[in-house]
Design a protein around this motif. Structure first.
Motif, mmCIF file in Angstrom:
data_model
loop_
_atom_site.group_PDB
_atom_site.id
_atom_site.type_symbol
_atom_site.label_atom_id
_atom_site.label_comp_id
_atom_site.label_asym_id
_atom_site.label_seq_id
_atom_site.Cartn_x
_atom_site.Cartn_y
_atom_site.Cartn_z
ATOM 1 N N GLY A 15 0.806 -1.212 0.000
ATOM 2 C CA GLY A 15 0.000 0.000 0.000
ATOM 3 C C GLY A 15 0.840 1.262 0.000
ATOM 4 N N LEU A 16 2.091 1.146 0.499
ATOM 5 C CA LEU A 16 2.966 2.309 0.571
ATOM 6 C C LEU A 16 3.836 2.459 -0.660
ATOM 7 N N THR A 17 3.763 1.476 -1.587
ATOM 8 C CA THR A 17 4.576 1.541 -2.791
ATOM 9 C C THR A 17 4.253 2.819 -3.564
ATOM 10 N N ASP A 18 5.317 3.559 -3.934
ATOM 11 C CA ASP A 18 5.129 4.825 -4.634
ATOM 12 C C ASP A 18 6.028 4.821 -5.853
ATOM 13 N N ASP A 19 5.580 4.169 -6.902
ATOM 14 C CA ASP A 19 6.391 3.991 -8.098
ATOM 15 C C ASP A 19 6.603 5.302 -8.835
ATOM 16 N N ILE A 20 7.721 5.399 -9.530
ATOM 17 C CA ILE A 20 8.008 6.550 -10.372
ATOM 18 C C ILE A 20 7.261 6.394 -11.688
ATOM 19 N N VAL A 21 6.465 7.390 -12.043
ATOM 20 C CA VAL A 21 5.677 7.353 -13.270
ATOM 21 C C VAL A 21 6.403 8.047 -14.411
ATOM 22 N N SER A 22 6.958 9.220 -14.127
ATOM 23 C CA SER A 22 7.688 9.979 -15.149
ATOM 24 C C SER A 22 8.580 11.017 -14.474
ATOM 25 N N LYS A 23 9.486 11.576 -15.264
ATOM 26 C CA LYS A 23 10.368 12.641 -14.782
ATOM 27 C C LYS A 23 9.974 13.929 -15.489
ATOM 28 N N LEU A 24 9.576 14.922 -14.703
ATOM 29 C CA LEU A 24 9.109 16.174 -15.304
ATOM 30 C C LEU A 24 10.225 16.896 -16.043
ATOM 31 N N ASP A 25 11.431 16.879 -15.491
ATOM 32 C CA ASP A 25 12.560 17.568 -16.097
ATOM 33 C C ASP A 25 13.743 16.622 -16.205
ATOM 34 N N PRO A 26 14.638 16.862 -17.155
ATOM 35 C CA PRO A 26 15.812 16.005 -17.299
ATOM 36 C C PRO A 26 16.896 16.282 -16.260
ATOM 37 N N GLY A 27 16.782 17.359 -15.516
ATOM 38 C CA GLY A 27 17.793 17.752 -14.551
ATOM 39 C C GLY A 27 17.649 17.060 -13.209
ATOM 40 N N PRO A 28 18.134 17.693 -12.140
ATOM 41 C CA PRO A 28 18.068 17.110 -10.800
ATOM 42 C C PRO A 28 16.627 16.821 -10.370
ATOM 43 N N ARG A 29 16.473 15.724 -9.629
ATOM 44 C CA ARG A 29 15.135 15.343 -9.184
ATOM 45 C C ARG A 29 14.571 16.341 -8.180
ATOM 46 N N TYR A 30 15.397 16.772 -7.239
ATOM 47 C CA TYR A 30 14.930 17.672 -6.184
ATOM 48 C C TYR A 30 15.540 19.059 -6.371
ATOM 49 N N GLN A 31 14.756 20.070 -6.100
ATOM 50 C CA GLN A 31 15.293 21.424 -6.083
ATOM 51 C C GLN A 31 14.413 22.306 -5.202
ATOM 52 N N TYR A 32 15.003 23.389 -4.736
ATOM 53 C CA TYR A 32 14.257 24.327 -3.902
ATOM 54 C C TYR A 32 13.543 25.326 -4.795
ATOM 55 N N MET A 33 12.280 25.590 -4.457
ATOM 56 C CA MET A 33 11.495 26.590 -5.163
ATOM 57 C C MET A 33 10.845 27.536 -4.175
ATOM 58 N N PRO A 34 10.963 28.835 -4.386
ATOM 59 C CA PRO A 34 10.255 29.775 -3.515
ATOM 60 C C PRO A 34 8.763 29.718 -3.807
ATOM 61 N N GLY A 35 7.968 29.613 -2.766
ATOM 62 C CA GLY A 35 6.519 29.654 -2.924
ATOM 63 C C GLY A 35 6.013 31.073 -2.816
ATOM 64 N N PRO A 36 4.720 31.287 -3.034
ATOM 65 C CA PRO A 36 4.149 32.627 -2.903
ATOM 66 C C PRO A 36 4.227 33.165 -1.479
ATOM 67 N N ASP A 37 4.499 32.263 -0.516
ATOM 68 C CA ASP A 37 4.672 32.701 0.868
ATOM 69 C C ASP A 37 6.082 33.214 1.127
ATOM 70 N N GLY A 38 6.945 33.161 0.083
ATOM 71 C CA GLY A 38 8.311 33.645 0.222
ATOM 72 C C GLY A 38 9.277 32.621 0.774
ATOM 73 N N ARG A 39 8.771 31.479 1.236
ATOM 74 C CA ARG A 39 9.630 30.433 1.799
ATOM 75 C C ARG A 39 10.144 29.519 0.706
ATOM 76 N N GLN A 40 11.308 28.904 0.962
ATOM 77 C CA GLN A 40 11.875 27.933 0.049
ATOM 78 C C GLN A 40 11.274 26.557 0.323
ATOM 79 N N HIS A 41 10.799 25.883 -0.726
ATOM 80 C CA HIS A 41 10.212 24.558 -0.583
ATOM 81 C C HIS A 41 11.007 23.575 -1.430
ATOM 82 N N LEU A 42 11.425 22.467 -0.838
ATOM 83 C CA LEU A 42 12.117 21.428 -1.584
ATOM 84 C C LEU A 42 11.074 20.622 -2.350
ATOM 85 N N VAL A 43 11.128 20.654 -3.684
ATOM 86 C CA VAL A 43 10.122 19.979 -4.500
ATOM 87 C C VAL A 43 10.747 18.810 -5.250
ATOM 88 N N ASP A 44 9.924 17.809 -5.492
ATOM 89 C CA ASP A 44 10.307 16.601 -6.223
ATOM 90 C C ASP A 44 9.757 16.712 -7.636
#
Length: 331
Positions: A15-44
């Motif tokens: 039930g916890l299996t979380d398979d990879i379906v696709s890669k949105l970008d060819p670059g690094p899997r994880y990166q930090y993105m600033p949200g509208p709240d101004g905070r940095q969020h680590l996104v997958d």
């Protein structure tokens, strides 16, 4: 007892299996993105089973909301709901006027910066209908990959809403302009595409970069009769290469004068466009977007950035410079 425990453990693990379906970008899997709240969020940036399952629960035909603003109700919206003709007929919606559709981005809502800035700016510049799209149910997830999937689903839903609105009011698609920011900058393309590419004017304000580099659903030149992009944070929060029939790279498209962090750069596109509704920003044509990044643009052709009306028939990449504070135009 041991066998039962092992069986239960296997069921839970499956039930916890979380398979990879696709890669949105060819670059690094994880990166930090600033949200509208101004905070940095680590996104997958890899789409997993959980993202697909979460996105499948989002139904824009039911969960999207639409808020009408006009000069008769400039600060308090009138709600519109797909399928509810009574709300439309009792509203200030005017079939004889241009209708501006505004679409926010990731983790945003009707109170986000795009609407706070552009609703009053549009109404000051012209007597128009403004439809604010609230797709916060789809955009509000912290799981960025899910929000990217929902961007497309919402765009298809907004197109159905506009088609329904035209059907019950007799409004023509030629009376619509679409404007979106960040994820909304791609969503307006999806909307236009699903309306047959006949919307006269689509403006994409610093469309999101992460998750869209190889995404076939990204903003495209032929999503509308005239499509324009204003890039203000390319390579960080915004998309780097040219996307529209016309692309502007103010100040090189990355770091905006007066800004000290990416969110400010990303949002500058909103303020530049708002000012362009009543002012002029002269852009100089560039050979490539790489020339625009450095301001090495020496072609003689010029074009005004933004504005109320589509500049149909124009194409190309342009560079302009701005001031660090309002008025941003140097013209």
């Amino acid at each position: 007892m041991v066998a039962i425990t092992f069986l239960l453990l296997c069921v839970v693990t499956m039930g916890l299996t979380d398979d990879i379906v696709s890669k949105l970008d060819p670059g690094p899997r994880y990166q930090y993105m600033p949200g509208p709240d101004g905070r940095q969020h680590l996104v997958d940036l890899w789409v997993k089973t959980r993202n697909v399952n979460e996105a499948a629960k989002y139904n824009p035909d039911v969960q999207n909301a639409y808020h009408l603003f006009t000069r008769q109700n400039p600060t308090t919206s009138q709600p519109m709901v797909l399928g509810n003709e009574a709300l439309v007929s009792s509203s200030n919606y005017d079939v004889g006027k241009t209708t501006i559709v505004l679409v926010h981005g990731w983790m945003s809502d009707p109170y986000s910066t795009i609407n706070r800035v552009l609703v009053p700016a549009y109404l000051a510049a012209a007597d128009v209908n403004i439809l604010v799209v609230d797709w916060s149910v789809g955009a509000g997830t912290i799981n960025y990959a899910t929000a990217v999937l929902n961007t497309v689903t919402s765009g298809e839903g907004v197109a159905r809403f506009i088609s329904w609105l035209c059907g019950i009011t007799g409004t023509s698609l030629t009376q619509f302009h679409l404007t979106g920011h960040s994820l909304g900058g791609h969503q307006v393309g999806v909307i236009g595409r699903n309306l047959g590419g006949v919307v006269p004017y689509i403006m994409s304000l610093d469309p999101a970069g992460p998750g869209w580099l190889t995404n076939d659903n990204r903003f495209q030149p032929n999503d509308g009769l005239y499509t324009e992009v204003i890039h203000t944070n390319v390579g960080v929060m915004g998309y780097l290469p040219a996307l529209g029939k016309v692309d502007f790279y103010p100040n090189g498209g990355v770091n905006m004068p007066g800004c000290t962090e990416p969110k400010c750069d990303h949002d500058r596109s909103l303020y530049y466009f708002a000012e362009s509704l009543t002012s002029q920003f002269t852009g100089r044509r560039c050979l490539t977007y790489l020339n625009a990044l450095t301001g090495s643009c020496f072609l003689t052709q010029t074009l005004n950035m933004g504005g109320l009306e589509p500049k149909t028939g124009n194409s190309g990449i342009y560079y302009t410079e701005t001031n660090a504070a309002p008025p941003f135009s140097k013209d």
